[in-house]
Design an enzyme around this catalytic site. Sequence first.
Site, mmCIF file in Angstrom:
data_model
loop_
_atom_site.group_PDB
_atom_site.id
_atom_site.type_symbol
_atom_site.label_atom_id
_atom_site.label_comp_id
_atom_site.label_asym_id
_atom_site.label_seq_id
_atom_site.Cartn_x
_atom_site.Cartn_y
_atom_site.Cartn_z
ATOM 1 N N GLU A 1 -18.276 -66.119 21.926
ATOM 2 C CA GLU A 1 -17.853 -67.431 22.442
ATOM 3 C C GLU A 1 -17.669 -68.480 21.358
ATOM 4 O OE1 GLU A 1 -20.292 -65.690 23.939
ATOM 5 O OE2 GLU A 1 -19.509 -65.315 25.955
ATOM 6 N N HIS B 1 -28.031 -68.261 33.980
ATOM 7 C CA HIS B 1 -26.657 -68.197 34.475
ATOM 8 C C HIS B 1 -26.372 -69.219 35.572
ATOM 9 C CE1 HIS B 1 -26.595 -64.470 32.279
ATOM 10 N NE2 HIS B 1 -25.373 -64.196 32.640
#
Lengths: 476, 347
Positions: free
Chosen positions: A209, A278
């Site tokens: 990322e 998450h």
Amino acid sequence: MPIEILMPALSPTMEEGNLAKWVKKEGDKVAPGDVIAEIETDKATMEVEAVDEGTLGKILVAEGTEGVKVNTPIAVLLQEGEDASAASAAAKAEAPKESKPGEPAQAEGSAGGKAREAHEEPSASKDAAVPAAPKLEIAADPDIPAGTEMVPTTVREALRDAMAEEMRRDEDVFIMGEEVAEYQGAYKITQGLLQEFGARRVVDTPITEHGFAGVGVGAAMAGLKPIVEFMTFNFAMQAIDHIVNSAAKTLYMAGGQMGAPIVFRGPNGAAARVAAQHSQCYAAWYGHIPGLKVVMPYTAADAKGLLKAAIRDPNPIIFLENEILYGQTFDVPKMDDFVLPIGKARIHKKGKDATIVSFGIGMTYVVKAEQELRGMGLDVEIIDLRTIRPLDFDTVIESVKKTNRLVVVEEGFPQSSVGDHIASQVMQRAFDHLDAPVITIAGKDVPMPYAANLEKLALPNVGEVVEAVKAVTYRS
Amino acid sequence: MATAARKTSAKSKADGKAQPTLKTPPPAKFSKEEELKAYRDMLLIRRFEEKAGQLYGMGFIGGFCHLYIGQEAVVTGMQMALIEGDQMITAYRDHGHMLAMDMSPRGVMAELTGRRGGYSKGKGGSMHMFSKEKNFYGGHGIVGAQVSLGTGLAFANRYRGNDNVSLTYFGDGAANQGQVYESFNMASLWKLPVIYIIENNRYAMGTSVSRSSAETDFSQRGLSFRIPGIQVDGMDVRAVKAAGDMAVAHCRAGNGPIILEMQTYRYRGHSMSDPAKYRSKDEVQKMRSEHDPIEQVKARLLEAKWATEDELKALDKEVRDIVADAADFAQTDPEPDPSELYTDILL
């Protein structure tokens, strides 16, 4: 002309120092880079190097002198052909400091471009007036012509359609991210794009990322219009330096010469049972940053119209989606080019008894609560912000002026939340219109638990919204 | 400086595809014009930086200021290998890079003093400057961030199918950042035209390479990603030019990224407030007297009788005048108008 050597500032905050030692003596030849003296600052002993070539003509501040102010002449450097008398003449001439062209303006009130000094306390009388922030003019939603066909569409399809339309329209638009191509999208948002646009424009990245966010920003600085998909925004924390430091600030730091026309998008916030790492909403995080626009749609029509706008926008955009909303169906107008304005809230339902402001998945609680409230005879106005930054305070405040009561609903953490910011602004701009304290409903102040019952407790619920509206309307 | 070529290991042959083995090329043979150009360009950087140091001492330049003195041959030599449209990006020790990209000394110096005539209207400062016109993409204050961004510039070149190359500079310190390797991986995977120029000046701020890096041969840092690399004498502008020519040809031929480890040295501290106690004065002095990039060219110019002492003095005067003009401008140009506070945040 003999050259004056001044007491140098050797750190961003130094105001004075001690002249510890002269390394060169009067009459010594000096070349650029030669160490001529040692100076003690509050942090360290530093060497002073000569900048110019010449002969050290006269030492003006003796070794061992303490508290020598920055910019005091400490010695005179003679250039070829000059003698010591020139040095003393120069020193005398300098004694009462004259302002020469090209020298810092010493006059009162002129900062001379110098760094803010530690002793300068901010004071209302001295500080220049801070210019007002310019007001953003944002267009209204486009008219949807009467008789336009409304097509039931999922948020997932709407997002895909928006990207496909913009990629057809502009060759510079491409999408990159994990699993966006061959896999057809981890959440199937990019379904079919590889087949239509090919691997050049639909780019699978490694799981990296930080790196691919930076590659995307670099490509944007070079003039392309990347859509960077994060599999979830939780993973974008690996990349947040590029989002904030590289994308959001470049236009400002470049004096407007170049920026980063880029969209960072992906699911944000809690999904179902994926626990703490998450399940986090980033609306308030990115909403904090000047140089970003932050969009968080609820309906499929808004998702489509705002994503198209985001791709066309020349600024870096954070586009926060939600996994639970992906499969929900809404009517989307069938139009050739349906683009919505970023920065404009949408009045989801008109009403008169209280205003409820929410955005993204927060709207799901509000819509259900409204049905219950209606049963109690309460007619609430619902505002879907759609954009978190720039935030459409005008629409919120207009509504509060009408209803005199405000409840804000979001899933993110409570401290420094979007709701807190709205409550603060409404207090400052519409205090006299409030008939009750603003209530902000947020997720609980805990990492998201895994257990089904605890997860449910951690999120806002419809009951809380109903109770809040009852409280601000004094119906308990 | 170590000039010995170190062969890039080509041992990983699991799939039978060996990496290209590259050798450090011998220093380029310079014509009189090239020697003079290199001399002048490096001198401009040196004098500019000395003046910047002086203006910092006078309080005209605030905050952080990182000088490039000692490393001039790296950007100067690389620049001689470029064509129109090639991009450059680096970290915060960036003044020399901008001058090498032919950005105006006035614009750079005025940015250092935070004036409206600066490249960023005074809003960026020493570490954050850009020039779209000259293909200079900053000027970045976060160590290592420019490596991913520079890889993105190369991505754009490949996307557009042009012939341009991204010159992505970083230091031995940044070479230990994770995103550098994330970028290496993508650059190699996608065969992006990027030259990673590692300016190894031996110290990451105050920490020597041997104290911070498990592998101190930075040319080998791309091995896991099949990126070839060479070590180059970064104090010899001819060696840099030869390596630059080779690297540029490698990229333009579609071979993907390449690493050039430039072995160089910074004479000054990391920033203006660094007393440099982590190294000996002898070490600095030895480098200055034996390996100075500008003195090397000067000696060659005189020996070849391509210039006389007087001619070089005149050149020095010309460069000093440019720098003095930039410094005057940077001190007299007004600060940005207060209304600039709210401009350039969004388009």
